[in-house]
Scaffold this active site. Structure first.
Site, PDB file in Angstrom:
ATOM      1  N   GLY A  96      -7.488   5.487   5.222  1.00 46.77           N
ATOM      2  CA  GLY A  96      -6.958   6.451   4.262  1.00 46.77           C
ATOM      3  C   GLY A  96      -7.210   7.879   4.715  1.00 46.77           C
TER       4      GLY A  96
ATOM      5  N   ASP B  22     -15.706  -1.544   8.604  1.00 46.76           N
ATOM      6  CA  ASP B  22     -16.447  -1.822   7.370  1.00 46.76           C
ATOM      7  C   ASP B  22     -17.480  -2.924   7.607  1.00 46.76           C
ATOM      8  OD1 ASP B  22     -14.755   0.005   6.150  1.00 46.76           O
ATOM      9  OD2 ASP B  22     -13.348  -1.540   5.497  1.00 46.76           O
TER      10      ASP B  22
ATOM     11  N   SER C 228      -6.699  -2.766   2.309  1.00 40.22           N
ATOM     12  CA  SER C 228      -7.007  -2.172   1.009  1.00 40.22           C
ATOM     13  C   SER C 228      -7.406  -3.196  -0.045  1.00 40.22           C
ATOM     14  CB  SER C 228      -5.823  -1.341   0.485  1.00 40.22           C
ATOM     15  OG  SER C 228      -5.658  -0.181   1.247  1.00 40.22           O
TER      16      SER C 228
ATOM     17  N   GLU D 240     -14.153  -5.825   8.819  1.00 43.28           N
ATOM     18  CA  GLU D 240     -12.869  -5.583   9.481  1.00 43.28           C
ATOM     19  C   GLU D 240     -12.826  -4.160  10.019  1.00 43.28           C
ATOM     20  OE1 GLU D 240     -10.055  -6.366   6.384  1.00 43.28           O
ATOM     21  OE2 GLU D 240     -10.151  -4.329   5.593  1.00 43.28           O
TER      22      GLU D 240
ATOM     23  N   GLU E 168       0.816  -1.213   0.000  1.00 40.33           N
ATOM     24  CA  GLU E 168       0.000   0.000   0.000  1.00 40.33           C
ATOM     25  C   GLU E 168       0.851   1.265   0.000  1.00 40.33           C
ATOM     26  OE1 GLU E 168      -3.594  -0.362   2.609  1.00 40.33           O
ATOM     27  OE2 GLU E 168      -2.627  -2.233   3.177  1.00 40.33           O
TER      28      GLU E 168
ATOM     29  N   TYR F  83      -9.225   3.157  -4.889  1.00 43.42           N
ATOM     30  CA  TYR F  83      -8.234   4.207  -5.062  1.00 43.42           C
ATOM     31  C   TYR F  83      -8.167   4.841  -6.447  1.00 43.42           C
ATOM     32  CZ  TYR F  83      -6.776   2.493  -0.547  1.00 43.42           C
ATOM     33  OH  TYR F  83      -6.760   2.109   0.765  1.00 43.42           O
TER      34      TYR F  83
ATOM     35  N   ARG G 196     -11.794   2.915  11.413  1.00 39.79           N
ATOM     36  CA  ARG G 196     -12.950   2.808  10.522  1.00 39.79           C
ATOM     37  C   ARG G 196     -13.328   1.338  10.410  1.00 39.79           C
ATOM     38  NH1 ARG G 196     -11.095   3.277   5.457  1.00 39.79           N
ATOM     39  NH2 ARG G 196     -11.814   1.174   4.978  1.00 39.79           N
TER      40      ARG G 196
ATOM     41  N   ASN H 235     -10.167  -0.948  10.454  1.00 44.95           N
ATOM     42  CA  ASN H 235      -8.923  -0.368   9.951  1.00 44.95           C
ATOM     43  C   ASN H 235      -8.442   0.672  10.963  1.00 44.95           C
ATOM     44  OD1 ASN H 235      -6.963   1.095   8.503  1.00 44.95           O
ATOM     45  ND2 ASN H 235      -8.006   0.774   6.558  1.00 44.95           N
TER      46      ASN H 235
END
Length: 304
Positions: free
Chosen positions: A271, A249, A145, A265, A19, A208, A247, A267
């Site tokens: 980002g 998801d 990601s 998951e 990443e 992205y 964050r 994070n």
């Protein structure tokens, strides 16, 4: 904390993970926003000499804009603890737990949070035959990601042929159908719920590349589902021991109501460009990007 003008912040970015490019983008945006907020900023492309570089720079704080393994899994956090430099985002244990999907699920289970079942299997076995009934997902146990994710749908005639880059042991997870949702947590506050709309699988390119996905916030959801996402995100943040911003998801199968909402998951270092999901949610609740990154620096700590 001393005044911002005298506060030196090292922004870590880049690094060796898959990443790297995402991290460079996040880091540059965060560095510029921190300058706007009044801090002295040093940009650091993190490499194997990171400990020496930081010892020479002697920053007051580190803003960790690294993504993926090494920067996000507790390794860099351990270096920063050893150097006694306050840093943003989660500490060593929370970072390691969140990056390891199997251990994340164990923490979710203890907290009574819903998730899909999975197994860890040898890469060779996964390629030789279906290790669980389709549909299922194959992914590394410790990447983010959507790096290295394979989706095997109903009716697949053969098991997935994984790339050489995949590790020897992988996670095979029951596929969770439904809408893509995400909720950022800032401290102890869940910000809002975003729905992520794509034309297909929410993979690396969808995340992205320009035009790869569309974000709808706040998501158009029944109140029960919105409240559950906000609640579950905070509970996941606490279950893993996160600090700063995280964050979580979700997938929501609306045909099943609340029973169709599951965690994918969490994070610990989402980002951080102004148009990334977590900063978008902060902006939605009235927190501009420079204000957000300044809060993260002022929230930084170590020895946790």
């Amino acid at each position: 904390m001393s005044s911002r003008a005298s506060h030196r912040v090292a922004v870590l970015m880049g690094g060796p993970s898959a990443e790297r490019e995402v991290s460079l983008s996040s880091g540059r945006e965060c560095a510029e926003a921190l300058r706007v907020a009044g801090f002295q900023v040093i940009e650091v492309d993190a490499g194997p000499d990171l400990a020496r570089v930081l010892d020479d720079l002697k920053p007051d704080c580190v803003f960790n804009a690294l993504h993926g393994r090494w920067g996000e899994d507790g390794c860099v956090q351990g270096i920063l603890e050893w150097l006694h430099i306050p840093y943003t985002h989660s500490g060593v244990l929370a970072s390691a737990l969140a990056m390891d999907k199997t251990r994340s699920k164990a923490a979710y289970r203890e907290a009574g949070l819903p998730f899909v079942e999975s197994v860890i299997a040898a890469k060779a076995d996964v390629m030789a035959g279906h290790v669980m009934p389709a549909p299922y997902v194959v992914k590394p146990n410790n990447e983010g990601s959507s790096v290295g994710v394979y989706l095997v749908m109903d009716g697949a005639n053969r098991p997935p042929q994984l790339s050489d880059a995949m590790p020897e042991m992988v996670m095979v997870e029951t596929y969770a159908p439904g809408r893509e949702l995400t909720t950022a947590v800032m401290g102890d506050r869940a910000l809002c719920v975003t729905e992520i709309i794509t034309s297909g699988w929410y993979d690396y390119d969808a995340k992205y590349k320009e035009g790869g996905s569309r974000h709808v916030l706040p998501a158009d959801l029944p109140a029960e589902i919105t409240e559950a996402c906000l609640d579950y995100a905070v509970r996941a943040h606490h279950a893993l021991g996160c600090r700063g911003m995280s964050r979580t998801d979700f997938r929501w199968d609306e045909t099943r109501g609340i029973d169709g909402l599951i965690l994918l998951e969490t994070n610990t270092q989402p980002g951080m460009t102004p148009t990334s999901l977590a900063p978008e949610q902060a902006a939605h609740v009235g927190i501009g990007f420079p204000e957000l990154v300044a809060w993260m620096v002022e929230d930084a700590s170590c020895n946790r």
